[in-house]
Design a protein around this motif. Sequence first.
Motif, short mmCIF file in Angstrom:
data_model
loop_
_atom_site.label_atom_id
_atom_site.label_comp_id
_atom_site.label_asym_id
_atom_site.label_seq_id
_atom_site.Cartn_x
_atom_site.Cartn_y
_atom_site.Cartn_z
N ASP A 86 -18.81 31.02 -23.72
CA ASP A 86 -19.98 29.66 -23.28
C ASP A 86 -20.11 28.75 -24.60
OD1 ASP A 86 -19.98 30.55 -20.77
OD2 ASP A 86 -21.91 31.27 -20.92
N ARG A 123 -22.69 27.57 -25.86
CA ARG A 123 -23.85 26.75 -25.67
C ARG A 123 -24.36 27.37 -24.44
NH1 ARG A 123 -18.82 25.82 -24.02
NH2 ARG A 123 -18.56 25.33 -21.91
N CYS A 124 -25.79 26.45 -24.48
CA CYS A 124 -26.48 26.97 -23.26
C CYS A 124 -25.88 26.02 -22.09
CB CYS A 124 -27.97 26.38 -23.42
SG CYS A 124 -29.01 26.38 -21.82
N VAL A 125 -25.42 26.68 -20.96
CA VAL A 125 -24.84 26.15 -20.05
C VAL A 125 -25.57 25.10 -19.19
CG1 VAL A 125 -22.90 27.78 -20.08
CG2 VAL A 125 -24.73 28.12 -18.46
N THR A 147 -28.76 23.52 -20.10
CA THR A 147 -29.19 22.29 -21.17
C THR A 147 -28.18 21.59 -21.80
OG1 THR A 147 -29.71 23.55 -23.08
CG2 THR A 147 -31.31 23.52 -21.60
N LYS A 148 -26.89 22.37 -21.85
CA LYS A 148 -25.68 21.74 -22.69
C LYS A 148 -26.01 21.66 -24.02
CE LYS A 148 -24.57 20.42 -18.24
NZ LYS A 148 -26.08 20.67 -17.70
N LYS A 149 -27.06 22.34 -24.62
CA LYS A 149 -27.13 22.50 -26.05
C LYS A 149 -26.12 23.25 -26.74
CE LYS A 149 -30.87 23.92 -29.60
NZ LYS A 149 -32.11 24.22 -29.80
N GLU A 150 -25.25 22.77 -27.72
CA GLU A 150 -24.39 23.36 -28.56
C GLU A 150 -25.01 24.17 -29.60
OE1 GLU A 150 -20.88 23.44 -28.07
OE2 GLU A 150 -21.05 21.67 -26.50
N ILE A 186 -33.99 19.32 -16.89
CA ILE A 186 -32.75 19.59 -16.25
C ILE A 186 -32.66 19.46 -14.76
CG2 ILE A 186 -32.56 21.42 -18.10
CD1 ILE A 186 -33.77 23.64 -16.10
N THR A 212 -29.57 17.94 -12.83
CA THR A 212 -28.31 18.07 -13.19
C THR A 212 -27.43 19.21 -12.86
OG1 THR A 212 -29.10 19.30 -15.26
CG2 THR A 212 -29.58 17.07 -15.47
N ASP A 216 -22.74 23.26 -16.71
CA ASP A 216 -21.61 22.65 -17.67
C ASP A 216 -20.23 22.89 -16.87
OD1 ASP A 216 -19.74 22.11 -19.74
OD2 ASP A 216 -21.57 22.81 -21.04
N ARG A 238 -17.39 22.65 -18.38
CA ARG A 238 -16.38 23.57 -19.10
C ARG A 238 -16.58 24.84 -18.71
NH1 ARG A 238 -18.58 21.31 -24.87
NH2 ARG A 238 -20.63 21.49 -23.44
#
Length: 320
Positions: free
Chosen positions: A116, A118-120, A122-125, A214, A217, A220, A222
């Motif tokens: 991952d 990142r946080c899947v 919030t999308k925070k990298e 969130i 939404t 993620d 990815r």
Amino acid sequence: MPRTDGRALARDVFIYDLRDFDTLLGGLVITAGVTNANFYAMVDIIIDILPPGPFSLQGENGKTIAQDAQPLLPGRYFVVADGTVKKTAEAAPTRSMSFQSTRTNNEFRDLVRKRDGRCVVTKKENRGKEFNLWGGFEAAHIFPLAYLHQWDTQGWSQQITILPSTRPFGTINSVQNGLLLTNDMHCMFDLYYFSINPDDGYKIICFQPDSNDIAGTFLDARLLNDPQRPLETLLRWHFRQAVLTNMKGAGEPNFEHDFPSGSDMMGDIQSGPKAAERMEFELFNRLANHTLASVDTDKEDKDEEDRDEDQNDSNVKDKG
């Protein structure tokens, strides 16, 4: 409005049988992204109809609500069915915040981090990942370690295709049962404050007021394209438990999880709601983490012994 407490405090949607206005079947906190179609699917989880049959939902104005993508509106809704409508007897297993061991299962943690990054939600990298800096990010189990027995008896192991090499609890520590989340998202995921609906594009549904933007939404993309992605069936399981926990009847109680140093944690739990169930969860959760730590330690000791043996063999060959 009916009396509410616990998870029901913030509700602005209330659900009744059209033939019984006095018995609350359940309710919901409306957050961004909840549609009429989502609402139908969630109501279907919290009610039983005998004999089984279809149902529709009617608003306070007497009009039938379409199963469409329109946003759900606040108000009272009534289940219309030919059979008898009751709250389902199904109940979500008690779950509290999972306390992270200082030595949680290293392989599970490392594989989730690697996949991952990142946080899947919030999308925070994690911009420190190349330096192995993971503060604020945690590998979360979708199906909790504390319910290993249910994992085994309900056949989840048979669905796992990526097996962990260290298997103290079998397949429950597969990367397919994990998500990388920020630590606050991990807490709320464990408490069922939000979940992921795999039957609506992996949309994130918040069941309590959304302080993190969130709601509505999506997971993620990815991650969804990764061959090691979590099992869809596990995410569907978590979503079902979140619906039962937050929407059925008056909702399950909120559990305190912030125990300052020196406080009587066990005493507070025993005097709180669902004390026996909470104590059982905490016991199995801590036992699971303790056992994992012991297995990891044993594995490291064995690896060190193997390295020593290899070195001794090499020294013998050199002398020869």
